[in-house]
Scaffold this motif. Structure first.
Motif, PDB file in Angstrom:
ATOM      1  N   THR A  12       0.854  -1.234   0.031  1.00 46.56           N
ATOM      2  CA  THR A  12      -0.028  -0.096   0.006  1.00 46.56           C
ATOM      3  C   THR A  12       0.836   1.130  -0.068  1.00 46.56           C
ATOM      4  OG1 THR A  12      -0.253   0.025   2.607  1.00 46.56           O
ATOM      5  CG2 THR A  12      -1.759  -1.281   1.099  1.00 46.56           C
ATOM      6  N   VAL A  13       2.201   1.210  -0.175  1.00 43.39           N
ATOM      7  CA  VAL A  13       2.975   2.188  -0.049  1.00 43.39           C
ATOM      8  C   VAL A  13       2.997   2.778  -1.470  1.00 43.39           C
ATOM      9  CG1 VAL A  13       5.524   3.060   0.223  1.00 43.39           C
ATOM     10  CG2 VAL A  13       4.501   1.136   1.915  1.00 43.39           C
ATOM     11  N   ALA A  14       2.791   4.207  -1.448  1.00 40.79           N
ATOM     12  CA  ALA A  14       2.352   4.788  -2.797  1.00 40.79           C
ATOM     13  C   ALA A  14       3.813   4.661  -3.846  1.00 40.79           C
ATOM     14  CB  ALA A  14       2.167   6.347  -2.568  1.00 40.79           C
ATOM     15  N   GLU A  15       4.958   4.966  -3.102  1.00 40.92           N
ATOM     16  CA  GLU A  15       6.135   5.217  -3.833  1.00 40.92           C
ATOM     17  C   GLU A  15       6.430   3.791  -4.536  1.00 40.92           C
ATOM     18  OE1 GLU A  15       5.941   8.343  -0.926  1.00 40.92           O
ATOM     19  OE2 GLU A  15       6.002   6.094  -0.728  1.00 40.92           O
ATOM     20  N   GLU A  16       6.064   2.726  -3.788  1.00 40.05           N
ATOM     21  CA  GLU A  16       6.281   1.244  -4.408  1.00 40.05           C
ATOM     22  C   GLU A  16       5.412   0.910  -5.618  1.00 40.05           C
ATOM     23  OE1 GLU A  16       6.283  -1.276  -0.993  1.00 40.05           O
ATOM     24  OE2 GLU A  16       8.175  -0.559  -0.100  1.00 40.05           O
ATOM     25  N   ARG A  17       4.194   1.536  -5.042  1.00 39.02           N
ATOM     26  CA  ARG A  17       3.231   1.299  -6.241  1.00 39.02           C
ATOM     27  C   ARG A  17       3.578   1.863  -7.624  1.00 39.02           C
ATOM     28  NH1 ARG A  17      -0.694   3.406  -5.843  1.00 39.02           N
ATOM     29  NH2 ARG A  17      -0.605   4.412  -3.564  1.00 39.02           N
ATOM     30  N   ASN A  18       3.996   3.243  -7.257  1.00 39.42           N
ATOM     31  CA  ASN A  18       4.308   4.043  -8.521  1.00 39.42           C
ATOM     32  C   ASN A  18       5.429   3.560  -9.358  1.00 39.42           C
ATOM     33  OD1 ASN A  18       2.285   5.882  -7.915  1.00 39.42           O
ATOM     34  ND2 ASN A  18       3.617   7.276  -6.937  1.00 39.42           N
ATOM     35  N   GLU A  19       6.353   2.966  -8.617  1.00 36.18           N
ATOM     36  CA  GLU A  19       7.518   2.570  -9.248  1.00 36.18           C
ATOM     37  C   GLU A  19       7.035   1.147 -10.327  1.00 36.18           C
ATOM     38  OE1 GLU A  19      11.601   0.029  -8.443  1.00 36.18           O
ATOM     39  OE2 GLU A  19      10.426   1.141  -6.862  1.00 36.18           O
ATOM     40  N   LEU A  20       6.153   0.365  -9.742  1.00 43.60           N
ATOM     41  CA  LEU A  20       5.559  -0.911 -10.667  1.00 43.60           C
ATOM     42  C   LEU A  20       4.870  -0.262 -11.744  1.00 43.60           C
ATOM     43  CD1 LEU A  20       4.402  -3.067  -7.760  1.00 43.60           C
ATOM     44  CD2 LEU A  20       6.441  -3.196  -9.071  1.00 43.60           C
TER      45      LEU A  20
END
Length: 470
Positions: free
Chosen positions: A319-327
């Motif tokens: 649910t961490v936005a930075e990790e999702r945005n990277e994907l």
């Protein structure tokens, strides 16, 4: 369809010469005839050759678009609307020359009606511009085709993208629009009411018409609330078939997935190298869930259980936005990462869409076809609604490679249509798929031609697109 079969459009040299003089005097520096800018506006992100317009004009409001169209109508000169040039089937080419109407200066956000969850914008506003403007309102516009396309162009091509499985396409999200028709008259197709039974649905007629009936000059769009929480991640599978079967079960179980994207093994290899991802080189699903903190966690866990039934996993979600945005940045960069598989090659990007129950069968048959044809062609897909894309990498200077690629695309389209699908889920027809429209829709094309003839009797609105001359 082979390039040799592209519709020919005769040039009206006298009319074009007259228009160049008229528009230069009227628009001054906002009227350009330099080679570089003309070629830029004939740009198409496919292997289809560039066909530049004779001039580019930059109107700033509906009234100026009306002036341009009226003059073009009087002199029988083609007029081609241009947004950001991200279309994939030669939509902005000018096979008969003419005037390109660049809407980039028509970029005002006219109204945001937060209580009604809608907004009205000019056609040159891009989806990223709109969402930056909306950020503090708690709302967003969910249609995401990947490229930062203009909203007018997205409506004209009936675009969709990664969020379509939950939020729909431009067809479902355009409430009303204003357009300048071929005679220069401006019409508004509907009010802001969410439903109406008043007359013909002209909004839906113009959404997806690819600039062949009119030029969109404003749009009223549905907005959605920014979710309280978002979870997302990547899940590997042993095969494309296993991944597709997991998608089918996910949809059939009613899990409200916001995005569910397929990447086949070859595409994953390219993405790992290009975006430095730490995932297995195997077919993968990229997923995202929207809702409350509890619901997105429950949805992710439920999908993980489904994936394991088909040999997939582990499903690593966050649910961490930075990790999702990277994907999702890696997923949106799939086009560019694919280029590394064959440096120097030209990409032919094509897509089809089938009923979700036929998805696994269609993709498996397509992968077999690619292997038999000795093509380099990775696959990605918005598979939650049965849509997938194939990027064929080829040498545009090799006639045999072009023939092999075009033959493959023809078989792919025929395969999708035979499965009660469509030859284009979201790219549109443009120039590249005109040869397949009648195969899919039969005599319905004759009625499309009749509508075109009635609304644009002199064929000045983006001629040489969608179907052959009437």
């Amino acid at each position: 369809m082979a390039l040799k079969d592209l519709a020919a459009v005769a040039r009206n040299e006298n009319g074009i010469a007259a228009m160049l003089g008229i528009l230069k005097q009227r628009f001054g520096d906002r009227f350009q005839t330099g080679n570089a800018i003309r070629e830029q506006h004939g740009h198409t992100t496919t292997y289809i050759p560039n066909q530049a317009p004779d001039a580019v004009v930059f109107p700033e409001n509906t009234e100026e678009v009306q002036e341009i169209v009226r003059a073009c109508a009087e002199h029988r000169v083609p007029v081609i609307a241009y947004g950001t040039g991200t279309s994939l089937e030669g939509h902005v080419n000018a096979p008969g020359g003419g005037i390109c109407v660049d809407t980039s200066r028509m970029n005002r956000i006219l109204a945001v009606n937060s209580e009604d969850l809608d907004c009205t914008v000019e056609p040159g506003v891009t989806r990223e511009d709109l969402n930056r403007h909306l950020r503090d309102s708690g709302l967003f516009f969910p249609i995401d085709p990947g490229a930062n396309a203009s909203l007018g162009g997205m409506a004209a091509t009936r675009a969709s993208g990664t969020n379509a499985v939950r939020y729909g396409t431009m067809r479902e999200n355009v409430i009303a629009l204003t357009a300048v028709m071929a005679n220069g008259r401006a019409i508004t197709t509907a009010s802001r009411a969410r439903k109406s039974s008043a007359g013909y649905d002209l909004t839906r007629l113009l959404v997806g018409s690819e600039g062949t009936l009119g030029i969109i000059t404003s749009l009223t769009l549905k907005l959605a609330g920014i979710p309280q929480a978002i979870s997302g991640g990547v899940c590997p599978f042993p095969s494309v078939e296993a991944a597709c079967n997991a998608v089918i079960m996910t949809i059939q179980m009613g899990i409200p997935v916001a995005r569910i994207e397929l990447v086949n093994q070859l595409q994953m290899r390219a993405m790992i190298a290009y975006s430095k991802l730490n995932y297995p080189e195997s077919p993968c699903l990229f997923l995202e869930f929207h809702g409350s903190e509890a619901s997105v966690a429950e949805q992710a866990e439920t999908f993980g259980e489904i994936a394991s039934e088909f040999g997939g996993g582990p499903f690593l979600w966050t649910t961490v936005a930075e990790e999702r945005n990277e994907l999702w940045k890696a997923r949106h960069n799939a086009y560019w990462s694919s280029q590394t598989l064959r440096p120097g090659a030209k990409a032919l990007s094509t897509d089809v869409c089938v009923p979700i129950s036929r998805l696994a069968e269609c993709i498996a048959a397509t992968e077999e076809d690619i292997a038999r044809s000795s093509l380099v062609a990775p696959i990605v897909g918005h598979v939650g609604d049965g849509n997938f894309h194939v990027l064929v990498l080829m040498n545009p200077d090799d006639p045999k490679e072009i023939e092999a690629a075009e033959s493959f695309v023809a078989r792919l389209n025929a395969r999708a249509v035979a499965m009660d699908g469509t030859c284009t889920g979201e790219h549109g027809i443009g120039q590249g798929k005109m040869g397949f429209l009648r195969h899919e829709l039969g005599d319905a094309v004759d009625f499309m031609v009749a509508i075109k003839h009635a609304l644009d009797p002199h064929d000045i609105m983006n001629p040489g697109k969608v179907f052959f001359r009437y």
